[in-house]
Design a protein around this motif. Structure first.
Motif, PDB file in Angstrom:
ATOM      1  N   GLU A 181       6.096 -25.538  10.446  1.00  0.00           N
ATOM      2  CA  GLU A 181       7.888 -26.368  11.164  1.00  0.00           C
ATOM      3  C   GLU A 181       8.802 -26.202  10.976  1.00  0.00           C
ATOM      4  N   THR A 184      11.682 -24.979  10.806  1.00  0.00           N
ATOM      5  CA  THR A 184      12.459 -24.362  12.556  1.00  0.00           C
ATOM      6  C   THR A 184      13.228 -24.966  13.193  1.00  0.00           C
ATOM      7  N   LYS A 187      16.398 -25.703  11.955  1.00  0.00           N
ATOM      8  CA  LYS A 187      17.239 -24.814  12.325  1.00  0.00           C
ATOM      9  C   LYS A 187      18.040 -24.575  13.650  1.00  0.00           C
ATOM     10  N   TYR A 188      16.697 -25.253  14.955  1.00  0.00           N
ATOM     11  CA  TYR A 188      17.273 -25.186  15.871  1.00  0.00           C
ATOM     12  C   TYR A 188      17.960 -26.399  15.999  1.00  0.00           C
ATOM     13  N   ALA A 230      12.968 -28.464  21.469  1.00  0.00           N
ATOM     14  CA  ALA A 230      12.068 -28.179  20.044  1.00  0.00           C
ATOM     15  C   ALA A 230      10.658 -28.663  20.191  1.00  0.00           C
TER      16      ALA A 230
END
Length: 616
Positions: A181, A184, A187-188, A230
């Motif tokens: 994860e 991810t 990226k957020y 997030a």
């Protein structure tokens, strides 16, 4: 300066200019819009002449009524970037000064065109690895550059430390999930920050984020947004630690250390938002015993011999030394070796308290003495009765409070604010500063009579680079502490890694060494810290070559002659000659000259600007 992060658009555009004119260039530079109507935009400058103005056909199109149709011209050639005003109505400014002629730009310079403030940079702010992340060594370098810039222009800056809301001892249980994860989460965060912000990988699924032009309030708003939106999983949330300039520190090592302290607190279950801002513990009261202090170098042995001699007296002590050398440890040693060891040691950071509150903290106040004084307050001098008070960062004390401190030292009495009754005190004063108080006195920032009263005994702590014998012992101690704190098996330092630690100059002293060891322990796999786990800056330190020889234009190396004179002037003259000769050899191409001198280009540009070197 407040920044509305809720309104920030994901990764503001990067505009590239001049690529159609010449595409085979190796050298580029960048204009990063830091504030104003174009904040977040990055303009890439390539070879040639580029016009900034208000008309769409200009190379740098700025939609701003304060910008003239053709406002300023950038000239990029032979690795250098120059700027000149084109007779604009409102002028072009570099580092706050209005241009009257063409000037050369150096990395970090601030350029103002209309209502937009740009930072000129030789680094591409969007470069990174496959996750778009910078490494920690580059991050530290950029952080110090941004801190210098913030100090120069009196701007805000904040730093976020971001990681999973897990106790470090729990990380190993969730490695597979965290690894899956992590991209991810990265990226957020990339999608909610500005292009001017700098995101980097700290280690073990942790991130560090520089927020230029951002005060603590705005930084906390962004941190809360990240913590809320997030996450690694339903049960593993995000925690964020926040530290800001100027209130939390002014060097990269201090800001990093304090943001990491805040992150550790944020991971605690008592913080429901998982966001903690660093709060300086301005005052502490301790009853200390003898602490173990590592003393291996001759200089430190001599220092502690002096401490042993003066500790049992009541003489006032002034401790001098660079940031991070361990001034508070020396103050604790003085107290613990004295006859006052069973009484309190009270510590206060004079720089961490506002002028209006510092006097109340030191001397106390009566109920009703001022608005908000709803009860009597006992000051630190009374709290330390019979013991020692440690006044850290004494050079930051306001002149008004300095006058009252001088009276306390002379009369051995204090008077609470709002009272006319004197209180006798028996307190030993130990003060510390990283400033040169003699210069502060000459500049009128520090009272001369107080200075002479404080330095009845002066102790100067040598920087770590002058006592490198202690680095192995300090490093092993910090490794042990970090392993215990994170629940790791004890780790060792490889000989190659230790060699690198010994060769580095440690401008941040013991604090920087501790930060480096902590990160190495966190990211290292296995039970040994290899050189790969150390920050890359330790092997690429910015330093000019030794001045024992210089290069003539034809490449011949000439040994220096013995020169008598002011050392600084002699060294500066040699350095200037060395740079000029390297520029001549490289046809005045700064990039090639930097390679020839084996220094980063930004270091060379800074030296060229310092010595006002012009092409002959």
């Amino acid at each position: 300066m407040a920044v509305e992060y809720e309104k920030t658009q994901p990764l503001v555009k990067q505009k590239q200019i001049g690529e159609d004119r010449q595409t085979d260039l190796l050298v580029k530079s960048y204009l990063v819009a830091m504030s104003g109507p174009h904040a977040g935009t990055v303009f890439t400058l390539s070879q040639g002449q580029l016009i900034a103005g208000r008309t769409p056909d200009t190379d740098i199109f700025l939609q701003d009524h304060q910008v003239s149709r053709q406002h300023a011209q950038f000239t990029i050639e032979m690795g250098e970037t120059h700027i000149e005003d084109m007779g604009s109505t409102n002028g072009t400014f570099v580092n706050g000064k209005r241009l009257s002629q063409m000037v050369s730009l150096a990395d970090g310079d601030e350029v103002q065109i209309g209502a937009t403030n740009f930072r000129f940079s030789i680094h591409n702010p969007i470069d990174g690895n496959k996750l778009g992340l910078n490494n920690h060594g580059y991050f530290e370098t950029r952080l110090q550059e941004e801190l210098d810039r913030a100090a120069r222009y009196k701007r805000n800056l904040s730093l976020l430390m971001i990681g999973p809301s897990l106790d470090p001892t729990e990380l190993l249980k969730h490695t597979a999930l965290l690894s899956q994860e992590y991209p991810t989460v990265v990226k957020y965060i990339q999608n909610v920050i500005r292009t001017m912000d700098l995101l980097a990988h700290f280690g073990k699924y942790e991130l560090e984020l520089i927020l230029p032009e951002t005060d603590k309030t705005s930084a906390i708003q962004l941190a809360e947004r990240i913590a809320k939106e997030a996450r690694f999983s339903k049960d593993i949330l995000i925690s964020v630690g926040v530290a800001s300039f100027p209130e939390d520190g002014n060097t990269a090592d201090i800001i990093i250390e304090r943001s990491r302290q805040a992150l550790k607190q944020a991971r605690s279950s008592k913080h429901k938002t998982h966001v903690v801002q660093h709060e300086e513990e301005a005052r502490r009261v301790m009853l200390t015993g003898q602490k173990e202090v590592i003393v291996r170098s001759e200089k430190m042995k001599e220092l502690f011999d002096v401490i042993d001699r003066i500790a049992k007296s009541t003489i006032t002590v002034l401790i001098q030394g660079e940031t991070g050398v361990g001034k508070e440890v020396v103050a604790e040693a003085i107290h613990s070796k004295s006859d006052r060891r069973d009484k309190p040691l009270v510590c206060i950071n004079c720089a961490a308290i506002t002028e209006t509150l510092l006097e109340s903290e030191l001397f106390g106040h009566e109920k009703g003495a001022f608005t908000g004084a709803d009860q009597r307050k006992i000051g630190l001098f009374e709290t330390a009765q019979g013991g020692t008070i440690f006044l850290d960062e004494i050079g930051e004390m306001p002149l008004k409070t300095q006058a009252k401190l001088l009276r306390v030292l002379q009369e051995k009495t204090i008077m609470r604010i709002g009272s006319n009754k004197e209180i006798a005190i028996d307190v030993r004063v130990v003060a510390a500063t990283n400033r040169k108080l003699e210069e502060q006195v000459l500049q009128g920032h520090f009272r001369e009579d107080l200075y002479y009263r404080l330095n009845a005994a002066t102790l100067t702590i040598p920087p770590l680079r002058e006592r490198k014998e202690e680095i192995p012992y300090l490093s092993k101690t910090f490794v042990k502490m970090c392993c215990v704190e994170n629940g790791f098996n004890q780790k060792n330092i490889s000989p190659e890694a230790m060699d690198i630690l010994m060769q580095y100059s440690w401008p941040g002293n013991i604090r920087e060494l501790k930060n480096t060891i902590e990160r190495s322990v966190i990211i290292a796999e296995g039970d040994t810290l290899f050189k790969e786990s150390l920050s890359s800056k330790l092997t690429s330190e910015d330093s000019m070559p030794a001045m024992n020889s210089f290069i003539e234009a034809d490449g011949e190396i000439i040994d220096d002659a013995t020169v008598v004179g002011d050392m600084k002037e002699v060294v500066a003259a040699y350095e200037k000659d060395l740079i000029i000769n390297a520029l001549k050899r490289s046809d005045w191409n700064q990039t090639k000259a930097a390679d020839l001198l084996n220094v980063p280009r930004r270091t060379l540009v800074s030296k060229i600007k310092k010595y006002k070197i012009r092409k002959e």
